[in-house]
Design an enzyme around this catalytic site. Structure first.
Site, PDB file in Angstrom:
ATOM      1  N   LYS A   6      96.702  89.708  61.314  1.00 40.19           N
ATOM      2  CA  LYS A   6      97.471  88.558  60.833  1.00 40.19           C
ATOM      3  C   LYS A   6      97.600  87.528  61.949  1.00 40.19           C
ATOM      4  O   LYS A   6      97.874  87.888  63.098  1.00 40.19           O
ATOM      5  CB  LYS A   6      98.852  89.030  60.358  1.00 40.19           C
ATOM      6  CG  LYS A   6      99.657  87.949  59.632  1.00 40.19           C
ATOM      7  CD  LYS A   6     100.982  88.515  59.142  1.00 40.19           C
ATOM      8  CE  LYS A   6     101.817  87.464  58.417  1.00 40.19           C
ATOM      9  NZ  LYS A   6     103.128  88.003  57.999  1.00 40.19           N
ATOM     10  N   SER A  53     104.257  86.750  53.214  1.00 38.53           N
ATOM     11  CA  SER A  53     103.437  85.818  53.939  1.00 38.53           C
ATOM     12  C   SER A  53     102.061  86.387  54.329  1.00 38.53           C
ATOM     13  O   SER A  53     101.132  85.629  54.595  1.00 38.53           O
ATOM     14  CB  SER A  53     104.157  85.362  55.205  1.00 38.53           C
ATOM     15  OG  SER A  53     104.334  86.445  56.111  1.00 38.53           O
ATOM     16  N   SER A  61     107.025  90.635  53.761  1.00 41.61           N
ATOM     17  CA  SER A  61     105.699  90.025  53.966  1.00 41.61           C
ATOM     18  C   SER A  61     104.550  91.005  54.167  1.00 41.61           C
ATOM     19  O   SER A  61     103.386  90.596  54.170  1.00 41.61           O
ATOM     20  CB  SER A  61     105.737  89.057  55.150  1.00 41.61           C
ATOM     21  OG  SER A  61     106.446  87.894  54.807  1.00 41.61           O
TER      22      SER A  61
END
Lengths: 499, 99
Positions: free
Chosen positions: A79, A154, A178
């Site tokens: 990420k 997210s 997330s």
């Protein structure tokens, strides 16, 4: 035959017997990314040369016969909120466009030490604020099950990369869901470890008291193998827990829940939850009962205030954390033409560098922390946090783990909730309480909702530093579901929107 | 009555060092009004006798030995800077001419 559809555990075994090399495996994934990522847009940056170099190093290490981590040579997607030295780290924001960190986050240091191959950086809502990846400054990620739908957020990029078979492993971060919500809507597995279980050093901060990095994969065992690599005490994170990491790999392999007491949280279900979500959740409970677990209903009455408290605490911490983006030491700088002062340059830079959701949360947080409103908003939210912790403590006195659906619905359409921040925030209603109390949470797939054929997530919550319990329950449930279905939810035969 | 006015949002934007157009301020004020209406619910249960929790896992006085360890070089520290001058960050004027 080991290929992109294999699990990380299978890849690990094939690498150990030299059936496949890491360079070959890495190249297969790079080819897959080149083929499908134009449609999925899971990646913001693909580090082709770096990944192949890491793969070659892993192969050499294996050839030399040295002690080696099980995941050495297995590819992973990272990420874009975690610093990797020399590799662009944007957090999905224009503010950090072209920023290359001069250091590695602890998670990356541990991945490199284990020989895991980092393919590239994945898309995310700007500074991890969102539930759909639509808030990325670089465009949304698309759900591999249906490209018109969101992959969650997210960490939508990490989960979409797993579901599209672009990577067998990924790292996410979870402040209010997330990791778990993207896992739920893409049919993958994601774990938010106990707060303090994985170092936050080099994780660009959103809400420091809630942020937690964690492992993502397509199976519970793969997730556990990655958990084992990234977890552990780090003196560079002052909130890191200095205790032994629970044996999550053994727990994932145990496939036995006999005698366990599992609590269904009454407040995280029922009204407001999609019918197919509730149906698949109930079927999963029946499976756990058939495997010898005892199911009881548990009430956590203060959870209904968790969302409100979260949207005060997280923005408050964000307004403070994001003050560091002042255009002076890193990131973009706008309007510095020699005629205006620093304050004006900061204002212009933050105007163009931040997107609407980030601005909304900074303003909201600044308001909640301002004198005159502090007690009513931030102070009250912190008290609610105490009440939520107490609800969990009381529940865990009588049960081993708690469970709920991970999200109220399956993946919604891109754009559907973009103009309604409150509706968007409701996606996280079942995941947020976990972060507020710092406990562990896992989402794993429990089937497709009959009405839309989209994945449904099953959430397991375990007490602080008892992360092995959720792996034990998750591993058992997954094995029973796969045996019932005849194949994993995501396999080479799964009909994805990308071929 | 609105929980938050457009003027208050403009003030908060100034405090947060974010330039905002009139249209942005209008939009933000109406959105924040709805959000504040929803989050104000925390006051319903936040009784006086409940202690606040700032962190999920309570930790106190986390110290390490005061020993110098390898760190970033000046070049590495400056590598992401928008502007530099020698071994320093170069920034726009901070104080007014009369100050």
């Amino acid at each position: 035959m080991t290929n992109i559809y294999s699990t990380a555990a299978q890849m690990s075994a094939a690498l150990a017997t030299k059936e496949v090399s890491s360079v070959d495996l890495t190249q297969q994934h790079l080819d897959r990314i080149a083929k499908v990522d134009g449609d999925v847009h899971a990646f913001l940056h693909v580090d082709t040369d770096g990944a192949l170099a890491q793969a070659e190093a892993a192969d050499k290490l294996r050839a030399a016969g040295g002690a080696i981590s099980p995941l050495a040579g297995v590819p992973l997607a990272l990420k874009d909120v975690l610093a990797q030295k020399g590799i662009p780290t944007t957090c999905g924001s224009k503010m950090l466009e072209n920023w290359r960190p001069p250091y590695d986050s602890t998670v990356v240091t541990k991945l490199k030490a284990a020989g895991v191959v980092i393919l590239g950086k994945t898309n995310m809502d700007e500074f991890a604020m969102g539930s759909s990846t639509e808030n990325s400054a670089y465009g949304p990620t698309h759900n591999p099950w249906d490209l018109d739908r969101i992959p969650g957020g997210s960490g939508g990029g990490s989960s979409a990369a797993l579901a599209a078979f672009e990577a067998p492993l990924a790292i996410g971060t979870d402040t209010g869901g997330s990791i778990r919500q993207p896992a739920a809507v893409t049919g993958t597995v994601g774990v938010k470890p106990t707060y303090g279980g994985v170092s936050r050093f080099g994780l660009v901060a959103f809400s420091s008291s809630l942020d937690q990095a964690g492992p993502c994969a397509r199976t519970v065992l793969d997730t556990a193998l990655l958990h084992e690599v990234i977890a552990g005490y780090d003196e560079r994170d002052s909130t890191s827990i200095n205790q032994a990491v629970p044996d999550v790999v053994a727990a994932a392999k145990r496939h036995d829940v006999k005698g366990m007491k599992i609590g269904v949280v009454k407040e995280l279900g029922g009204d407001g939850f999609q019918a197919g979500v509730s149906q698949r959740f109930q079927e999963a409970l029946d499976i756990l009962v058939a495997n010898g677990a005892e199911i009881v209903e548990v009430s956590c009455p203060n959870f209904e205030y968790a969302l409100a408290a979260y949207y005060l605490i997280a923005p408050s911490e964000a307004s403070s954390n994001l003050a560091r983006f002042d255009s002076m030491r890193y990131g973009i700088r706008i309007g510095d033409d020699g005629t205006v002062g620093a304050e004006e340059v900061m204002r212009a830079t933050r105007h163009l560098g931040f997107g609407p959701e980030v601005k909304r949360r900074i303003i909201l947080g600044t308001y909640a922390l301002s004198s005159g409103f502090y007690d009513a908003y931030y102070g009250s939210a912190q008290k609610v946090r105490t009440l939520i912790k107490r609800d969990y403590e009381r529940a865990f006195e009588s049960v081993d783990v708690l469970v709920s659906p991970t999200c109220p619905t399956t993946a919604f359409k891109i754009g559907e909730k973009a103009d309604d921040p409150l509706a968007m925030y409701l996606n996280d209603i079942a995941t947020i309480p976990v972060n507020m109390a710092g406990i562990g949470g896992m989402s794993l797939p429990c089937g497709l909702a009959p009405e839309d054929n989209l994945p449904v997530g099953f959430q397991i919550m375990s007490p602080v530093m008892q992360d092995d319990r959720m792996y034990r329950v998750g591993g058992t449930l997954e094995a029973a579901l796969v045996s019932k279905w005849g194949a994993p939810l995501l396999s080479a035969d799964t009909k994805l929107a990308v071929k | 009555m609105a929980a938050i006015s457009r003027d208050e949002v403009a003030h908060l934007a100034r405090l947060s060092r974010i330039e905002m157009s009139d249209a942005e301020l209008d939009h933000m004020a109406s959105e924040l009004d709805v959000i504040l209406g929803a989050v104000a619910r925390v006051q319903e249960v936040a009784a006086n006798d409940i202690p606040p929790t700032s962190h999920a896992i309570a930790l106190h006085n986390v110290f390490r030995a005061d020993v110098v360890k390898p760190s970033l070089t000046p070049e590495e520290s400056l590598s992401g800077a928008p502007a530099t001058e020698g071994p320093r960050f170069k920034v726009p004027q901070i104080l007014g001419e009369t100050e």
